[in-house]
Design an enzyme around this catalytic site. Structure first.
Site, PDB file in Angstrom:
ATOM      1  N   GLU A  17       0.839  -1.209   0.000  1.00 57.44           N
ATOM      2  CA  GLU A  17       0.000   0.000   0.000  1.00 57.44           C
ATOM      3  C   GLU A  17       0.871   1.255   0.000  1.00 57.44           C
ATOM      4  O   GLU A  17       1.917   1.296   0.643  1.00 57.44           O
ATOM      5  CB  GLU A  17      -0.884  -0.026   1.247  1.00 57.44           C
ATOM      6  CG  GLU A  17      -1.792   1.184   1.422  1.00 57.44           C
ATOM      7  CD  GLU A  17      -2.527   1.173   2.753  1.00 57.44           C
ATOM      8  OE1 GLU A  17      -3.474   1.962   2.903  1.00 57.44           O
ATOM      9  OE2 GLU A  17      -2.149   0.366   3.638  1.00 57.44           O
ATOM     10  N   LYS A  38      -9.785   2.298  -2.679  1.00 59.48           N
ATOM     11  CA  LYS A  38     -10.222   1.775  -1.390  1.00 59.48           C
ATOM     12  C   LYS A  38     -11.569   2.392  -1.017  1.00 59.48           C
ATOM     13  O   LYS A  38     -11.745   3.608  -1.068  1.00 59.48           O
ATOM     14  CB  LYS A  38      -9.172   2.106  -0.319  1.00 59.48           C
ATOM     15  CG  LYS A  38      -9.470   1.526   1.051  1.00 59.48           C
ATOM     16  CD  LYS A  38      -8.323   1.820   2.016  1.00 59.48           C
ATOM     17  CE  LYS A  38      -8.557   1.195   3.382  1.00 59.48           C
ATOM     18  NZ  LYS A  38      -7.448   1.475   4.322  1.00 59.48           N
ATOM     19  N   CYS A  64      -5.455  -2.878   3.082  1.00 57.71           N
ATOM     20  CA  CYS A  64      -5.253  -2.779   4.520  1.00 57.71           C
ATOM     21  C   CYS A  64      -6.518  -3.099   5.319  1.00 57.71           C
ATOM     22  O   CYS A  64      -6.928  -4.251   5.411  1.00 57.71           O
ATOM     23  CB  CYS A  64      -4.713  -1.382   4.854  1.00 57.71           C
ATOM     24  SG  CYS A  64      -4.050  -1.247   6.541  1.00 57.71           S
TER      25      CYS A  64
END
Length: 509
Positions: A273, A330, A384
Site C-alpha cells: 500500500e 479503497k 489494509c
C-alpha cells in the site's frame, strides 16, 4: 457448591472497586488468546469465569457492569496497538494516545456491557448469554462502519478449530468459544455431566477440524501455478515520507523487483500500500521505471490519486507491457484515520485524520470489485483495513480466483497489531476457500492458501522479497454462500428461547 463457586459468591459481595480491578484483570487475561500470544485457554477460562459472574448477577445492571469492567481490560490489552499510530508523529498526535486507548477500551466495553445486561434482562442462562454476546459482537462489526477487531472467536485462528470458519465465519467461532466457556464452567463447578459432554463435543470439533483441514501443497505439487513475488521495503512509518529517505525505499523496491529469482521471472510482482510517494496523476515516468525493473512481469502496487479535489487510496495493476490495466480505489476507510467526520470543520482547529492530508481525508471508492489479470486470474483487491471485514470479500460482484491484499502495517507497530491483522487475513481465506497474496510495507507479507496456511512469508521488520507459487482456490464454502445470516438467526433464537424459558418458569414453579 465447589470452592470455585463459593469464591464467585464472595466476589459478588465485594465492593465495586475490588470487583472492577478483578474484572479488568480477568478481561485482560482473556485477551492473551489473540496474536501474537495465542494462549487460547486463557480466553476460555476467563470467559467461563465471566459467565459464572453473569449467571450469579442479581439483576441486569450488575450483569452489565460485569461485562463493562471485564471488557475494558480485554480491549485495553487486545487493542493496545491502537496507540502506535499516534506515536508516528508524537509532536502532533502523541498527546492523543492515552485518550485513544481509553476511548477504545471504554467504547467497545459498552458492547460487552450491553450483551451481559440484555442477556440477564431476557431471563439469564447460557442461551441468552451466548446469543446476546454473539449478536452484539456482530453489531460491533457494523455500527459506524464497524470494527470487528479482537472478536473473542479470533483466538481460535491459531488452532484446528479455524476450519469451522468455512462453515460459520467469525460468528461461528464466537459461538464455539462461548459454548466452550459455558461447558467449562459447568464441568468444574455446576452441572458436571452436561459440562463434560460439552467439552467433549468441543474436543471432537478440534480433532475433526484437524483432520478435515487440507495440508498445504508444496511448490513441487504446483508446477503450473503462477508465481507471485512479494516485495517488502520495510519503511518505518515515521520515515516513510521523509524526503531524505523516500528514494532509499523506492530504490530498494526497484532492486527487489529486478532480482532474477531462482526459477526465472515471476508472473506478478506485488508492492504494498502507498508504495510510492508520487500521485498516479503524475506517475508515468515512475510506473515506466517500475515496469522496466519487472522485465515483463505484471505489477500491482499502491499509491494515491487525485480526482478533482478528491484524493483516493488506490491500487494500480500494470500489465506486462507497463500499461495501466486495472485500478481500484479503497472504499472501506479507517474512521478518524483516513477520514474524519466533520473533517473540514475540525481541520480549522488542527484536527485531521492520521493518514489524511486534507480536512475530510480520503474519499471512498465505489465498493468491492474484481480485476481480471493475465497472470493470476480474477483478483479481488483489498487495501489494509478492508481485510478486517468478511463482507468486503463476500460483496465481490463475482467469485475471484485470489484475494489480493496490499497493506501498510507500519501504522500498527511491531508488537501485536501486524500479527492480529495477518490472523484476520488467514480467517478471510478459510471463510471463502480463496488463496490470498498479501504484500505489507513492514510485514508480515505472506501467501496464504484457502485452508488458512501461511505457505510463504517475509517476517515482520525485514526488508526483502519472496517468490511463491499461487495456491489454487478451493470449492466455495458454506459460509461464502450464506454469510453471517444463519448464525445471527441462531443467536436470536437462543435469546428467544431464553425469554420463553423465563416466562414458563413461574408456571412450572
Amino acid at each position: 457448591m465447589t470452592v470455585l463457586a463459593a469464591r464467585v459468591q464472595q466476589f459478588a459481595e465485594a465492593r465495586w472497586l475490588v470487583r472492577f480491578v478483578i474484572l479488568f484483570v480477568v478481561g485482560a487475561f482473556a485477551a492473551l488468546g489473540h496474536a501474537p500470544w495465542g494462549f487460547w485457554p486463557a480466553t476460555l477460562l476467563s470467559l467461563a469465569l465471566l459467565y459464572a459472574l453473569y449467571a450469579d448477577a442479581a439483576d441486569w445492571r450488575v450483569a452489565a457492569k460485569t461485562g463493562f469492567f471485564a471488557g475494558m481490560g480485554y480491549f485495553a490489552l487486545s487493542l493496545s496497538w491502537i496507540i502506535e499510530p499516534f506515536l508516528v508523529d508524537p509532536v502532533r498526535h502523541g498527546w492523543l494516545a492515552p485518550f485513544a486507548i481509553l476511548g477504545v477500551s471504554v467504547g467497545f466495553a459498552l458492547f460487552w456491557a450491553a450483551s451481559f445486561g440484555v442477556a440477564r434482562a431476557l431471563g439469564g442462562g447460557a442461551l441468552a448469554w451466548i446469543g446476546a454476546f454473539t449478536a452484539f459482537e456482530a453489531l460491533r462489526g457494523w455500527l459506524m462502519t464497524g470494527f470487528p477487531w479482537a472478536q473473542v472467536g479470533h483466538v481460535l485462528i491459531s488452532t484446528p478449530w479455524l476450519y469451522w470458519a468455512s462453515w460459520g465465519g467469525a460468528l461461528g467461532l464466537i459461538l464455539l468459544v462461548l459454548g466452550g466457556a459455558v461447558a467449562l464452567w459447568n464441568a468444574i463447578a455446576k452441572h458436571r455431566l452436561i459440562g463434560t459432554s460439552g467439552l467433549l463435543a468441543l474436543l471432537l470439533l478440534y480433532f475433526a477440524g484437524q483432520s478435515l483441514t487440507p495440508a498445504p501443497l508444496e511448490a513441487a505439487q504446483l508446477p503450473d501455478a503462477p508465481v507471485v513475488r512479494l516485495v517488502q521495503p520495510n519503511a518505518p512509518q515515521h520515515e516513510k515520507w521523509d524526503p531524505d529517505k523516500v528514494q532509499t525505499f523506492y530504490d530498494r523496491q526497484i532492486a527487489f523487483t529486478a532480482e532474477p529469482g531462482q526459477g526465472g521471472r515471476p508472473d506478478m510482482v506485488i508492492w504494498p500500500e502507498t508504495a510510492i510517494p508520487v500521485l498516479l496523476n503524475h506517475a508515468d515516468e515512475t510506473l515506466a521505471a517500475i515496469s522496466n525493473a519487472a522485465q515483463g512481469s505484471e505489477v500491482v502496487l499502491g499509491l494515491r490519486r487525485l480526482d478533482g479535489e478528491r484524493i483516493f487510496n488506490s491500487l494500480v495493476y500494470l500489465d506486462g507491457a507497463g500499461g495501466i490495466a486495472g485500478l481500484y480505489d479503497k472504499h472501506h476507510l479507517v474512521p478518524f484515520g483516513e477520514f474524519m467526520p466533520l473533517g473540514d470543520f475540525l481541520a480549522r482547529f488542527g484536527i485531521k485524520g492520521l493518514a489524511a492530508e486534507t480536512g475530510s481525508g480520503f474519499s471512498s471508492g465505489p465498493g468491492p470489485q474484481v480485476i481480471k489479470t493475465a497472470a493470476i486470474g480474477r483478483a479481488l483487491p483489498l487495501i489494509c483495513y478492508e481485510g478486517v471485514f468478511a463482507r468486503n470479500v463476500l460483496g465481490a460482484p463475482e467469485r475471484p480466483d485470489v484475494i489480493l491484499m496490499i497493506t501498510n502495517d507500519a501504522w500498527f507497530g511491531e508488537v501485536s497489531g501486524p500479527y492480529q491483522h495477518l490472523a484476520k487475513a488467514r480467517l478471510r481465506s478459510v471463510e471463502t476457500g480463496l488463496p490470498m497474496v498479501r504484500a505489507a510495507n513492514t510485514g508480515v507479507s505472506a501467501v496464504i492458501d484457502g485452508a488458512g496456511h501461511v505457505v510463504a512469508e517475509i517476517a515482520l521488520g525485514e526488508a526483502g522479497w519472496i517468490d511463491a507459487p499461487l495456491p489454487p482456490k478451493m470449492a466455495p464454502t458454506f459460509y461464502s454462500k450464506t454469510g453471517d445470516t444463519p448464525w445471527l438467526v441462531l443467536s436470536l433464537l437462543f435469546c428467544a428461547t431464553a425469554v420463553r424459558r423465563a416466562r414458563d418458569a413461574p408456571r412450572r414453579s
